[in-house]
Scaffold this motif. Structure first.
Motif, mmCIF file in Angstrom:
data_model
loop_
_atom_site.group_PDB
_atom_site.id
_atom_site.type_symbol
_atom_site.label_atom_id
_atom_site.label_comp_id
_atom_site.label_asym_id
_atom_site.label_seq_id
_atom_site.Cartn_x
_atom_site.Cartn_y
_atom_site.Cartn_z
ATOM 1 N N ALA A 87 0.839 -1.203 0.000
ATOM 2 C CA ALA A 87 0.000 0.000 0.000
ATOM 3 C C ALA A 87 0.870 1.247 0.000
ATOM 4 N N ARG A 88 1.952 1.231 0.780
ATOM 5 C CA ARG A 88 2.840 2.403 0.813
ATOM 6 C C ARG A 88 3.570 2.585 -0.508
ATOM 7 N N LEU A 89 3.942 1.465 -1.147
ATOM 8 C CA LEU A 89 4.580 1.573 -2.462
ATOM 9 C C LEU A 89 3.616 2.202 -3.466
ATOM 10 N N SER A 90 2.335 1.814 -3.407
ATOM 11 C CA SER A 90 1.338 2.399 -4.311
ATOM 12 C C SER A 90 1.132 3.880 -4.019
ATOM 13 N N ASP A 91 1.033 4.211 -2.722
ATOM 14 C CA ASP A 91 0.883 5.626 -2.352
ATOM 15 C C ASP A 91 2.053 6.455 -2.898
ATOM 16 N N ALA A 92 3.252 5.899 -2.786
ATOM 17 C CA ALA A 92 4.445 6.637 -3.229
ATOM 18 C C ALA A 92 4.420 6.855 -4.740
ATOM 19 N N ILE A 93 3.832 5.887 -5.464
ATOM 20 C CA ILE A 93 3.723 6.048 -6.925
ATOM 21 C C ILE A 93 2.753 7.186 -7.248
ATOM 22 N N ASP A 94 1.655 7.281 -6.454
ATOM 23 C CA ASP A 94 0.631 8.296 -6.723
ATOM 24 C C ASP A 94 1.053 9.687 -6.285
ATOM 25 N N ASP A 95 2.032 9.769 -5.390
ATOM 26 C CA ASP A 95 2.456 11.068 -4.861
ATOM 27 C C ASP A 95 3.384 11.745 -5.878
ATOM 28 N N PRO A 96 2.935 12.857 -6.510
ATOM 29 C CA PRO A 96 3.745 13.448 -7.581
ATOM 30 C C PRO A 96 5.095 13.975 -7.096
ATOM 31 N N ASP A 97 5.209 14.291 -5.799
ATOM 32 C CA ASP A 97 6.471 14.826 -5.297
ATOM 33 C C ASP A 97 7.341 13.750 -4.634
ATOM 34 N N GLY A 98 6.758 12.548 -4.482
ATOM 35 C CA GLY A 98 7.452 11.516 -3.712
ATOM 36 C C GLY A 98 8.752 11.085 -4.365
ATOM 37 N N GLU A 99 9.743 10.835 -3.532
ATOM 38 C CA GLU A 99 11.025 10.348 -4.051
ATOM 39 C C GLU A 99 11.087 8.834 -4.026
ATOM 40 N N LYS A 100 10.031 8.241 -3.488
ATOM 41 C CA LYS A 100 10.084 6.796 -3.296
ATOM 42 C C LYS A 100 9.198 6.055 -4.288
ATOM 43 N N SER A 101 8.954 6.615 -5.451
ATOM 44 C CA SER A 101 8.143 5.925 -6.445
ATOM 45 C C SER A 101 8.988 4.923 -7.218
#
Lengths: 240, 240
Positions: free
Chosen positions: B61-75
């Motif tokens: 779930a956190r990996l998916s959230d990170a993909i959706d976060d446009p500013d995230g560095e963890k996508s």
């Protein structure tokens, strides 16, 4: 580690064990893990061991002492039934395990062992037991005609497919050797030589014993033939 | 338990997982353990999970959230290399594991999970990693072209004999399905349906995805043919 397998078939008992013992990867040695006892014409018993060598050696030494003690009540060669043999082995294993455990606890370490006990005494049925470190045990039946201790998973698929109570002793020998072959290939901690034994139904003696050395030509040939047969079988299967 | 296997071959990446999850024998459920991510033409990634569902679900779930976060560095869809994808997954898995572990400790229980991460991004090589509960990882190589998590022992002998980097994708599909078949037969905690995927070399998309249901005729036919081929091969082997 270890791999030992025992079959309880209509035609007799089949036992196979490896001999590798290791305490770390740079301290590898060969120890017998199969112990055969017989009073020809009266009873034949095979015991195989897996786990901590300090526990299995002490347990086997005490079992031998009890056989030599003319007044001892714990002789597996005098116990009236195979069930009582299993109980004697289980109680010795449990005693030794708890003695060793109390010493190991001080070092935050653990040591356990398990055993397969199989045999027949005159007038009784062939029986085979898997004895847990706590001394309790389960028994092989027609539904579950084989028991394994040690690294048992690699060699289980072939047994699941081939072994049933009516399997002949020749097929059983092939099956346990191929089961061991899969284990040897996939796990470094199991190693040659191998110990093999057969106790035929109502023979009341060890019918056959064989040590298979690392350079055994028959075993190498069978192993190579099995690899080729598997690859051919694989090539012939249609993909789904 | 679980069985997941991934192959890193010259022709592409092959992934197979089961779907059985259990918390005790009377609480069995089906959960997807294979997760596929792609930006067609740019990258394709497959992740398979084994271990505590509470840990794997939260991590995914956190990996998916990170993909959706446009500013995230963890996508994992923006990380510049597959190595960094593995590091992102490893660090999330490690974080979730230690969060859950602190709660479990109060109950004297333990929960861990491991993952296989495989894929390719444009301009880079195909890579496949096995990520341990602590977040560190190992990588598949030409010498070791397959990685397994979960109940891996039953299905390893067939892979040991058949899989090498040059294996074709068709043979690879057969081999992983037969490896799974051996595991399904020998271990109740691994169950149908299965998820299967292929990421062909330089395709930069999920080339093939397939769910194999319990009543899949092709799989049942292959399983039966393999059983028969094994029994025939067994019958043809000369005893030693």
């Amino acid at each position: 580690m270890t791999y030992c397998v025992g079959l309880l078939l209509d035609a007799g008992i089949v036992l196979l064990s490896d001999t590798r013992t290791n305490a770390g990867l740079d301290n590898i040695a060969t120890y017998r893990k199969m112990f055969l006892f017989e009073t020809p014409g009266e009873r034949a018993i095979g015991i195989m061991t897996a786990g901590s060598l300090s526990i299995t050696q002490t347990t086997m030494a005490r079992l031998s002492d009890a056989i030599d003690d003319p007044d001892g009540e714990k002789s597996i060669l005098r116990a009236p039934t195979m069930l009582q043999v299993a109980e004697i082995v289980g109680s010795m294993l449990s005693d030794v395990t708890s003695e060793v455990a109390s010493k190991m606890e001080r070092m935050s370490q653990k040591a356990t062992a398990s055993m397969i006990v199989a045999g027949q005494r005159k007038g009784g049925p062939m029986r085979m037991f898997l004895i847990y470190p706590e001394g309790n045990f389960i028994e092989a039946t027609a539904d579950t005609p084989f028991l394994q201790i040690g690294e048992h998973k690699y060699g289980k698929p072939i047994l699941d497919r081939v072994i049933e109570p009516g399997t002949s002793l020749a097929d059983a020998e092939k099956a346990v050797l191929l089961s061991m072959d899969s284990t040897l290939r996939s796990n470094l901690s199991v190693g040659m030589p191998l110990d093999f034994a057969i106790i035929e139904r109502d023979a009341l003696e060890i019918t056959r014993r064989r040590r298979i050395e690392a350079d055994d030509e028959g075993f190498a040939r069978m192993s190579a033939a099995w690899s080729e047969a598997l690859r051919n079988a694989f090539a012939e299967i249609d993909p789904t």
